[in-house]
Write a protein that holds these residues in place. Structure first.
Motif, short mmCIF file in Angstrom:
data_model
loop_
_atom_site.label_atom_id
_atom_site.label_comp_id
_atom_site.label_asym_id
_atom_site.label_seq_id
_atom_site.Cartn_x
_atom_site.Cartn_y
_atom_site.Cartn_z
N MET A 64 1.26 -0.85 -0.13
CA MET A 64 0.08 0.10 0.09
C MET A 64 0.70 1.43 -0.05
O MET A 64 1.74 1.26 0.89
N ARG A 65 1.06 2.20 -1.26
CA ARG A 65 1.19 3.19 -1.55
C ARG A 65 0.30 4.32 -0.53
O ARG A 65 -0.57 4.66 -0.64
N ILE A 66 1.57 5.39 0.36
CA ILE A 66 0.86 6.11 1.29
C ILE A 66 1.46 7.56 1.27
O ILE A 66 2.59 6.90 1.21
N GLN A 67 0.67 8.78 1.26
CA GLN A 67 2.07 9.69 1.84
C GLN A 67 1.26 10.00 2.75
O GLN A 67 0.27 10.75 3.17
N PHE A 68 2.54 11.60 3.22
CA PHE A 68 2.43 11.80 4.95
C PHE A 68 2.70 13.28 4.46
O PHE A 68 3.55 13.75 3.61
N THR A 69 2.37 14.50 4.83
CA THR A 69 2.89 15.98 5.14
C THR A 69 2.00 16.46 6.34
O THR A 69 1.86 16.02 7.21
N ALA A 70 3.75 17.30 5.91
CA ALA A 70 3.05 18.74 7.31
C ALA A 70 4.32 19.34 7.17
O ALA A 70 4.50 19.71 6.26
N LEU A 71 3.21 20.53 7.12
CA LEU A 71 3.71 22.28 7.58
C LEU A 71 3.98 23.33 8.17
O LEU A 71 3.06 22.91 9.58
N GLN A 72 5.00 23.62 8.93
CA GLN A 72 5.57 24.38 9.74
C GLN A 72 5.74 25.88 9.25
O GLN A 72 6.82 25.72 8.36
N SER A 73 5.32 26.77 9.88
CA SER A 73 5.70 28.73 9.41
C SER A 73 6.93 28.97 11.24
O SER A 73 6.28 28.64 11.73
N VAL A 74 7.24 30.07 11.14
CA VAL A 74 7.72 30.21 11.86
C VAL A 74 8.06 32.18 11.40
O VAL A 74 8.04 32.23 10.37
N ALA A 75 7.64 33.08 12.67
CA ALA A 75 8.02 34.19 12.62
C ALA A 75 9.07 34.49 14.01
O ALA A 75 8.55 34.48 14.71
N LEU A 76 10.57 35.19 13.19
CA LEU A 76 11.07 35.52 14.70
C LEU A 76 11.17 37.50 14.21
O LEU A 76 11.68 37.54 13.32
N SER A 77 10.90 38.42 15.47
CA SER A 77 11.37 39.55 15.61
C SER A 77 13.16 39.59 16.11
O SER A 77 13.49 39.38 17.06
N ILE A 78 13.58 41.11 14.58
CA ILE A 78 15.07 40.62 15.48
C ILE A 78 15.29 42.93 16.09
O ILE A 78 14.66 43.04 14.88
N SER A 79 14.81 42.87 16.67
CA SER A 79 14.85 44.23 17.23
C SER A 79 16.33 45.09 17.31
O SER A 79 15.90 46.58 16.44
N GLN A 80 17.06 44.92 17.30
CA GLN A 80 18.79 45.79 17.08
C GLN A 80 19.24 44.69 16.61
O GLN A 80 19.79 43.93 16.56
N GLU A 81 20.02 45.37 15.40
CA GLU A 81 20.41 44.81 14.39
C GLU A 81 22.08 46.07 14.28
O GLU A 81 22.44 46.80 13.60
N ILE A 82 22.99 45.31 14.97
CA ILE A 82 24.40 45.85 14.63
C ILE A 82 25.10 45.65 13.76
O ILE A 82 25.39 46.59 13.23
N VAL A 83 25.01 44.29 12.95
CA VAL A 83 25.35 43.90 11.48
C VAL A 83 23.88 42.81 11.07
O VAL A 83 23.18 42.43 12.21
N PRO A 84 23.95 43.88 9.67
CA PRO A 84 22.60 43.32 9.16
C PRO A 84 22.33 41.67 9.64
O PRO A 84 22.89 40.79 9.53
N VAL A 85 21.12 41.42 9.73
CA VAL A 85 20.69 39.74 9.28
C VAL A 85 21.46 39.17 8.41
O VAL A 85 21.41 37.75 8.22
N GLU A 86 21.00 39.82 6.97
CA GLU A 86 20.93 38.84 5.87
C GLU A 86 23.03 38.61 5.60
O GLU A 86 22.85 37.49 5.00
N HIS A 87 23.59 38.85 6.92
CA HIS A 87 25.08 38.78 6.26
C HIS A 87 25.37 37.36 7.46
O HIS A 87 25.97 36.11 7.32
N TYR A 88 24.78 37.03 8.78
CA TYR A 88 24.11 36.38 9.31
C TYR A 88 23.72 34.90 8.44
O TYR A 88 24.36 33.60 8.45
#
Length: 196
Positions: free
Chosen positions: A1-25
Motif C-alpha cells: 500500500m503506497r501512502i503519503q504523509f505531509t506536514a507544514l510549519q511556519s515560523v516568525a522571529l523578530s529582531i529589534s536591534q541589528e548591529i550587523v545586518p541579519v542578512e550577513h548572518y
C-alpha cells in the motif's frame, strides 16, 4: 500500500536591534543547521551539504531512524533555503526502495521600520510502500498517525529554531565585533556552541 504523509510549519522571529545586518548572518548556512538540529546529530559533508540523523521515531509498530542529507544555501535574493537530497532508513533497509522523504524550507528577512522579522516555512512530505500485512489496517488511522508524526518532527525543529537562532545571532554579532576590534579572524574557532 503506497501512502503519503505531509506536514507544514511556519515560523516568525523578530529582531529589534541589528548591529550587523541579519542578512550577513544568513549567508552562513551551517549556522541555521546547528540552530535547527543538535550539533552531535550533524555531519558536514561539504560547504552546503549536511547529513543529520533524526531522533528515533515511533510509527505504529515500527521504530524509524532516518538519516537525511540536506543542502542549505543562500540565494542572491538573501533567502536562506534548504532541501533534502537523500534519505536512508537505519534498521528498515527493506523500506528504502519504497521510502521517499522530501523536505523543503526557507527563511527570509522582512524589514518593518526599525525591526526585522525573519519568516520561514518548512514543508515535509513522506511517501512509503507499507508492507502487505498492513493492508487490513485502517488507511485513515495510518494517514492520521503519519501526518501527526511529521508535524511533531517539524514542531520540534521550529521550537529549537525559536530558542537557538536569536541567541546564536547575538553570539555571532559579538564575535564579529571582537574580530573587528582585534583585527583577527575567529573563523577557525567553533562559534556555534548551542545548547539543546
Amino acid at each position: 500500500m503506497r501512502i503519503q504523509f505531509t506536514a507544514l510549519q511556519s515560523v516568525a522571529l523578530s529582531i529589534s536591534q541589528e548591529i550587523v545586518p541579519v542578512e550577513h548572518y544568513l549567508r552562513q548556512p551551517q549556522r541555521l543547521i546547528y540552530a535547527l538540529i543538535e550539533p552531535e546529530r550533524v555531519e558536514q559533508r561539504s560547504a552546503s551539504l549536511f547529513r543529520f540523523k533524526l531522533s528515533p521515531l515511533k510509527f505504529l509498530m515500527l521504530k524509524i531512524e532516518p538519516t537525511v542529507d540536506l543542502k542549505v544555501w543562500t540565494g542572491a535574493d538573501g533567502v536562506l533555503r534548504l532541501q533534502s537530497m537523500a534519505t536512508q532508513l537505519k534498521g528498515l533497509e527493506t523500506f528504502d526502495t519504497g521510502f521517499d522523504l522530501k523536505l523543503i524550507g526557507n527563511l527570509a528577512p522582512y524589514r518593518r521600520g526599525q525591526k526585522t522579522e525573519l519568516r520561514g516555512q518548512a514543508d515535509l512530505m513522506v511517501q512509503v510502500d507499507l508492507p502487505p500485512s498492513w493492508v487490513f489496517m485502517s488507511r485513515t488511522l495510518v494517514q492520521a498517525t503519519g501526518n501527526a508524526l511529521l508535524k511533531s518532527v517539524l514542531t520540534t525543529m521550529r521550537q529549537r529554531l525559536e530558542r537557538q537562532l536569536l541567541q546564536d545571532y547575538e553570539n555571532w554579532v559579538k564575535s564579529q565585533s571582537l574580530e573587528s576590534m582585534t583585527g583577527r579572524s575567529t573563523h577557525g574557532l567553533r562559534e556555534v556552541a548551542l545548547s539543546s
